[in-house]
Design a protein around this motif. Structure first.
Motif, short mmCIF file in Angstrom:
data_model
loop_
_atom_site.label_atom_id
_atom_site.label_comp_id
_atom_site.label_asym_id
_atom_site.label_seq_id
_atom_site.Cartn_x
_atom_site.Cartn_y
_atom_site.Cartn_z
N ILE A 85 0.83 -1.20 0.00
CA ILE A 85 0.00 0.00 0.00
C ILE A 85 0.87 1.25 0.00
N ALA A 86 1.92 1.25 0.81
CA ALA A 86 2.79 2.43 0.89
C ALA A 86 3.49 2.69 -0.45
N LEU A 87 3.98 1.64 -1.10
CA LEU A 87 4.66 1.81 -2.36
C LEU A 87 3.70 2.31 -3.45
N LEU A 88 2.50 1.76 -3.49
CA LEU A 88 1.52 2.23 -4.47
C LEU A 88 1.14 3.68 -4.22
N ALA A 89 0.92 4.04 -2.95
CA ALA A 89 0.56 5.42 -2.61
C ALA A 89 1.69 6.37 -2.96
N VAL A 90 2.93 5.98 -2.70
CA VAL A 90 4.08 6.83 -3.01
C VAL A 90 4.22 7.00 -4.52
N LEU A 91 4.03 5.93 -5.27
CA LEU A 91 4.10 6.01 -6.73
C LEU A 91 3.04 6.97 -7.28
N ILE A 92 1.83 6.83 -6.79
CA ILE A 92 0.74 7.71 -7.24
C ILE A 92 1.05 9.16 -6.88
N ASN A 93 1.47 9.40 -5.66
CA ASN A 93 1.72 10.77 -5.21
C ASN A 93 2.94 11.38 -5.88
N THR A 94 3.91 10.56 -6.26
CA THR A 94 5.08 11.10 -6.95
C THR A 94 4.71 11.59 -8.34
N VAL A 95 4.02 10.75 -9.11
CA VAL A 95 3.62 11.15 -10.46
C VAL A 95 2.66 12.33 -10.40
N PHE A 96 1.65 12.22 -9.55
CA PHE A 96 0.67 13.30 -9.44
C PHE A 96 1.32 14.56 -8.86
N GLY A 97 2.19 14.39 -7.87
CA GLY A 97 2.79 15.54 -7.21
C GLY A 97 3.69 16.34 -8.12
N VAL A 98 4.53 15.66 -8.89
CA VAL A 98 5.41 16.38 -9.83
C VAL A 98 4.58 17.09 -10.90
N GLY A 99 3.55 16.41 -11.41
CA GLY A 99 2.70 17.03 -12.43
C GLY A 99 1.97 18.26 -11.91
N VAL A 100 1.39 18.16 -10.72
CA VAL A 100 0.68 19.31 -10.15
C VAL A 100 1.64 20.43 -9.80
N SER A 101 2.84 20.10 -9.34
CA SER A 101 3.83 21.13 -9.02
C SER A 101 4.20 21.94 -10.26
N ILE A 102 4.45 21.25 -11.37
CA ILE A 102 4.76 21.96 -12.62
C ILE A 102 3.58 22.79 -13.07
N LEU A 103 2.38 22.25 -12.93
CA LEU A 103 1.17 22.99 -13.31
C LEU A 103 1.01 24.26 -12.49
N LEU A 104 1.25 24.18 -11.18
CA LEU A 104 1.07 25.35 -10.31
C LEU A 104 2.14 26.42 -10.53
N VAL A 105 3.36 26.00 -10.85
CA VAL A 105 4.46 26.95 -10.95
C VAL A 105 4.63 27.49 -12.35
N ARG A 106 4.49 26.66 -13.35
CA ARG A 106 4.83 27.06 -14.72
C ARG A 106 3.65 27.61 -15.51
N TYR A 107 2.43 27.46 -15.03
CA TYR A 107 1.26 27.88 -15.79
C TYR A 107 0.37 28.79 -14.96
N ARG A 108 -0.34 29.65 -15.65
CA ARG A 108 -1.33 30.53 -15.02
C ARG A 108 -2.69 30.22 -15.63
N PHE A 109 -3.67 29.93 -14.80
CA PHE A 109 -4.98 29.55 -15.28
C PHE A 109 -6.02 29.87 -14.21
N PRO A 110 -7.28 30.03 -14.58
CA PRO A 110 -8.33 30.30 -13.59
C PRO A 110 -8.46 29.13 -12.61
N GLY A 111 -8.54 29.45 -11.32
CA GLY A 111 -8.67 28.42 -10.30
C GLY A 111 -7.34 27.90 -9.80
N ARG A 112 -6.23 28.55 -10.19
CA ARG A 112 -4.91 28.07 -9.77
C ARG A 112 -4.76 28.17 -8.25
#
Length: 284
Positions: free
Chosen positions: A69-96
């Protein structure tokens, strides 16, 4: 230049020592002392408690399930976390800003509430999607999928909050230069962005792993707590302690704490060494 008066220097030095003593004392009473007592109780009879714990099939099953469970959760959060981090920092959009606020939601919501919410959505009887999923032979609640979702939710912000400041710090100059030379978006990410944030990602992964290993409240609500099937290590600790098998409960607690502490120490030791090598290469 006029040297500062000796009294002022002594006062500043005394103030620093007072704050140091208060900080160390606070950490000792809150963290070091309780954890040391767990270790003391674990090894009160030598390695007998650890041996009894690891010889119990329910305990070994819970450890393997916790690791999965821990490895699956970490894998999900790593992929999602890096993607959301780039989205929040590199892009400007409504609802950011709203998205950034939602990222911190798991830090303010009780894990028990998270478990109850998953029950309301994926419960097999009255859930929104649970009955339909179970009709198609896919059980979510009282099974591993709900446990992974609960663990992923509570550890969601840890990777993001490590990566976002680093992305702000490194800026976009190198990424724009790579794009101007004809690099595609995947090439820019793998060759420019990821090397710049890799230690932030590693540290976020370690924190997420430590948080996932110790999750209790949300997992207890959605797991069903069935020994040998849906019982994680933290649930075993609670079950052993309630059934007066305290040595085994202490042993399991010590193992969970030791794994988390070792991971953080290893990353902390590697991080400055890597920085030193980077600095020396840059100066060369």
């Amino acid at each position: 230049m006029i040297a500062p008066p000796r009294r002022t220097t002594r006062r500043k030095s005394s103030t620093r020592w007072v704050f140091r003593v208060l900080a160390i004392g606070y950490l000792f009473l809150l963290v070091a002392w309780p954890v040391s007592l767990v270790a003391k109780e674990t090894f009160a009879d030598g390695f007998q408690s650890l041996g009894d714990a690891f010889s119990d099939p329910d305990v070994t099953s819970a450890l393997w399930l916790t690791a999965r469970i821990a490895l699956l959760a970490v894998l999900i959060n790593t992929v999602f976390g890096v993607g959301v981090s780039i989205l929040l920092v590199r892009y400007r959009f409504p609802g950011r800003r709203l998205l950034s606020a939602f990222v911190d939601l798991p830090l303010s919501v009780s894990p028990v509430v998270v478990g109850l919410s998953l029950m309301l959505v994926y419960g097999g009887r009255n859930g929104w999607f649970g009955p339909w999923l179970e009709d198609h032979a896919f059980q979510v609640v009282f099974a591993v999928p709900a446990m992974v979702m609960a663990t992923s939710f509570v550890s969601l912000p840890l990777v993001i909050r490590e990566v976002v400041p680093v992305l702000h710090e490194v800026g976009t100059d190198q990424e724009q230069a790579a794009k101007s030379l004809g690099a595609s978006a995947p090439q820019t990410f793998w060759r420019i962005t990821l090397p710049a944030i890799k230690w932030a990602v590693v540290y976020g992964v370690v924190l997420s792993l430590a948080r996932s290993l110790g999750e209790f409240g949300a997992v207890k609500v959605v797991s069903g707590n069935v020994a040998g099937r849906t019982q994680t290590a933290t649930l075993v600790v609670d079950d052993k302690y309630r059934n007066f098998a305290q040595p085994e409960a202490y042993a399991m607690s010590f193992v969970l704490a030791a794994v988390s502490v070792v991971c953080i120490i290893v990353v902390s030791l590697l991080r400055p060494n890597h920085s030193g090598r980077t600095t020396s290469k840059g100066s060369a």
